[in-house]
Design a protein around this motif. Structure first.
Motif, PDB file in Angstrom:
ATOM      1  N   GLY A 211       0.917  -1.422  -0.035  1.00 27.65           N
ATOM      2  CA  GLY A 211      -0.055   0.091  -0.026  1.00 27.65           C
ATOM      3  C   GLY A 211       0.896   1.305   0.064  1.00 27.65           C
ATOM      4  O   GLY A 211       0.402   2.095  -0.654  1.00 27.65           O
ATOM      5  N   ILE A 212       1.928   1.199   0.624  1.00 29.75           N
ATOM      6  CA  ILE A 212       2.846   2.450   0.578  1.00 29.75           C
ATOM      7  C   ILE A 212       3.610   2.632  -0.610  1.00 29.75           C
ATOM      8  O   ILE A 212       3.590   3.875  -1.163  1.00 29.75           O
ATOM      9  N   VAL A 213       3.833   1.603  -1.395  1.00 26.57           N
ATOM     10  CA  VAL A 213       4.340   1.678  -2.774  1.00 26.57           C
ATOM     11  C   VAL A 213       3.080   2.426  -3.771  1.00 26.57           C
ATOM     12  O   VAL A 213       3.501   2.951  -4.618  1.00 26.57           O
ATOM     13  N   THR A 214       1.983   1.951  -3.414  1.00 27.82           N
ATOM     14  CA  THR A 214       0.682   2.409  -4.274  1.00 27.82           C
ATOM     15  C   THR A 214       0.588   3.951  -3.979  1.00 27.82           C
ATOM     16  O   THR A 214       0.535   4.740  -4.889  1.00 27.82           O
ATOM     17  N   GLY A 215       0.993   4.469  -2.643  1.00 28.78           N
ATOM     18  CA  GLY A 215       0.884   5.834  -2.463  1.00 28.78           C
ATOM     19  C   GLY A 215       1.903   6.441  -3.292  1.00 28.78           C
ATOM     20  O   GLY A 215       1.704   7.628  -3.502  1.00 28.78           O
ATOM     21  N   VAL A 216       3.178   6.106  -2.952  1.00 31.30           N
ATOM     22  CA  VAL A 216       4.139   6.695  -3.670  1.00 31.30           C
ATOM     23  C   VAL A 216       3.987   6.728  -5.312  1.00 31.30           C
ATOM     24  O   VAL A 216       4.155   8.016  -5.748  1.00 31.30           O
ATOM     25  N   ILE A 288       7.303   3.024 -14.344  1.00 34.93           N
ATOM     26  CA  ILE A 288       7.572   3.264 -13.124  1.00 34.93           C
ATOM     27  C   ILE A 288       6.588   2.370 -12.102  1.00 34.93           C
ATOM     28  O   ILE A 288       7.141   1.910 -11.081  1.00 34.93           O
ATOM     29  N   ASN A 289       5.371   2.282 -12.404  1.00 37.56           N
ATOM     30  CA  ASN A 289       4.233   1.605 -11.436  1.00 37.56           C
ATOM     31  C   ASN A 289       4.933   0.051 -11.582  1.00 37.56           C
ATOM     32  O   ASN A 289       4.736  -0.346 -10.457  1.00 37.56           O
ATOM     33  N   VAL A 290       5.225  -0.325 -12.845  1.00 37.98           N
ATOM     34  CA  VAL A 290       5.258  -1.752 -12.710  1.00 37.98           C
ATOM     35  C   VAL A 290       6.634  -2.314 -12.147  1.00 37.98           C
ATOM     36  O   VAL A 290       6.682  -3.010 -11.252  1.00 37.98           O
ATOM     37  N   GLY A 291       7.809  -1.217 -12.134  1.00 41.57           N
ATOM     38  CA  GLY A 291       8.968  -1.509 -11.399  1.00 41.57           C
ATOM     39  C   GLY A 291       8.924  -1.553  -9.874  1.00 41.57           C
ATOM     40  O   GLY A 291       9.363  -2.226  -9.492  1.00 41.57           O
ATOM     41  N   ALA A 292       7.983  -0.589  -9.577  1.00 36.99           N
ATOM     42  CA  ALA A 292       7.539  -0.444  -8.331  1.00 36.99           C
ATOM     43  C   ALA A 292       6.701  -1.649  -7.530  1.00 36.99           C
ATOM     44  O   ALA A 292       7.255  -2.014  -6.378  1.00 36.99           O
ATOM     45  N   ARG A 293       6.103  -2.100  -8.348  1.00 42.71           N
ATOM     46  CA  ARG A 293       5.231  -3.230  -7.759  1.00 42.71           C
ATOM     47  C   ARG A 293       6.110  -4.518  -7.761  1.00 42.71           C
ATOM     48  O   ARG A 293       6.124  -5.278  -6.785  1.00 42.71           O
ATOM     49  N   VAL A 294       7.079  -4.762  -8.707  1.00 44.46           N
ATOM     50  CA  VAL A 294       7.896  -5.737  -8.640  1.00 44.46           C
ATOM     51  C   VAL A 294       8.844  -5.477  -7.592  1.00 44.46           C
ATOM     52  O   VAL A 294       9.117  -6.354  -6.871  1.00 44.46           O
ATOM     53  N   SER A 296       8.356  -4.036  -4.880  1.00 47.05           N
ATOM     54  CA  SER A 296       7.579  -4.220  -3.487  1.00 47.05           C
ATOM     55  C   SER A 296       7.202  -5.655  -3.263  1.00 47.05           C
ATOM     56  O   SER A 296       7.142  -6.000  -2.159  1.00 47.05           O
ATOM     57  N   THR A 297       6.900  -6.568  -4.371  1.00 44.17           N
ATOM     58  CA  THR A 297       6.701  -7.767  -4.320  1.00 44.17           C
ATOM     59  C   THR A 297       8.047  -8.502  -3.530  1.00 44.17           C
ATOM     60  O   THR A 297       8.055  -9.346  -2.806  1.00 44.17           O
ATOM     61  N   MET A 298       9.198  -8.059  -4.122  1.00 43.52           N
ATOM     62  CA  MET A 298      10.384  -8.721  -3.901  1.00 43.52           C
ATOM     63  C   MET A 298      10.602  -8.600  -2.204  1.00 43.52           C
ATOM     64  O   MET A 298      11.308  -9.729  -1.783  1.00 43.52           O
ATOM     65  N   PHE A 299      10.348  -7.343  -1.758  1.00 39.52           N
ATOM     66  CA  PHE A 299      10.748  -7.211  -0.363  1.00 39.52           C
ATOM     67  C   PHE A 299       9.607  -7.299   0.603  1.00 39.52           C
ATOM     68  O   PHE A 299       9.705  -7.121   1.854  1.00 39.52           O
TER      69      PHE A 299
END
Length: 304
Positions: A211-216, A288-294, A296-299
């Motif tokens: 959710g934090i990544v979504t907000g970013v 940027i959205n796809v990269g951030a999703r990847v 966030s999923t990794m961590f």
């Protein structure tokens, strides 16, 4: 006491009640699906229009490797390399400031001082920033940095204005994500003797990381298309400029505005560049959205 003669009547009532519930469920499903289609239709239409009118320019290799230096508004050629680099530099600087400040402010409000006088004042200021138009943020930075401190108009001043727009989005989303983290996780960590700061870093934030990544990403998408700070705080340049502290700088929103002033809609050359810049901006946000999703999923914490 119900007799055996009343059972058929009760069964019929239950049957009628079940039919009404199934009808209500079907009607609600249809209405929700119809609402989703109504909401998606203009978005898909917009996406189709941008792709159909801008893909020819974006498909050219020179679009990603050349600037518009020396290119007149009616002369085909050139690219958007200068605008892409300028946009990414400004957003990168604003994100580097907004993300840690917004996340730490949300952690403070949720975990430490949400009910204190300082916490209430911080919440009030975030509420105000959430409703501030971009032009007001740009005028504030202009009055503070340019008019008062005497600093030049620059890309860094634009980044400061974007911070004011990105910060409340990140803070609000992070705060909500931290609030829905189960209290039991915190208590279990405390019971094991883990300090509070380490519990926040190793348990609370990773649990709400998605959710934090979504907000970013919402904050990044919010500021990447802003035009008012660009017009007030830095001029548009068709040439490359990697220096955020001085000189005019090209950006994708600035390029779109420049092509509009050059006759987009009447002349085909600036019109194609206008749609190409819009499509490029959409592609950058998507990547940027796809990269951030990847990331966030990794961590994110693994489910057992």
């Amino acid at each position: 006491m119900t007799s055996i003669f009343d059972r058929p009547l009760k069964a019929r009532r239950l049957s009628r009640l079940g039919r009404r519930r199934r009808i209500a469920n079907t009607v609600a499903t249809v209405l929700v699906s119809l609402s989703m289609l109504i909401a998606l239709t203009p978005l898909l239409w917009l996406l189709y229009a941008v792709i159909a009118k801008g893909y020819r320019v974006v498909a050219s290799s020179t679009w990603w490797t050349h600037s518009q230096a020396g290119i007149t508004p009616f002369l085909p050629g050139g690219g958007a390399y200068h605008a892409i680099v300028g946009t990414l530099l400004q957003v990168l600087v604003s994100a580097a400031i907004s993300i840690p400040v917004g996340v730490m402010l949300a952690v403070y409000l949720v975990e430490y001082g949400g009910g204190t006088r300082l916490g209430r004042a911080a919440t009030f200021m975030v509420d105000i920033l959430s409703g501030v138009p971009s032009i007001v943020a740009a005028l504030f930075i202009y009055a503070l940095c340019v008019a008062t401190l005497g600093l030049p108009r620059s890309g860094f001043a634009v980044s400061l204005a974007l911070v004011l727009l990105m910060l409340p989005v990140i803070e609000r989303t992070t705060e909500e994500m931290l609030r829905i983290v189960p209290t039991e996780l915190r208590e279990a960590s405390y019971a094991l003797g883990v300090p509070k700061w380490k519990t926040i870093v190793r348990v609370v934030i990773p649990t709400g990381l998605s959710g934090i990544v979504t907000g970013v990403m919402l904050g990044v998408a919010r500021v990447m298309g802003e035009t008012a700070p660009l017009l007030i705080l830095v001029g548009y340049s068709q040439a490359m400029n990697f220096d955020l502290l001085r000189g005019f700088m090209g950006t994708l929103p600035g390029m779109m505005f420049n092509q509009t002033a050059a006759g987009a809609g009447v002349n085909p050359v600036p019109t194609e560049r206008l749609w190409g810049a819009g499509l490029t901006l959409i592609l950058l946000i998507a990547v940027i959205n796809v990269g951030a999703r990847v990331v966030s999923t990794m961590f994110a914490p693994k489910k057992s």
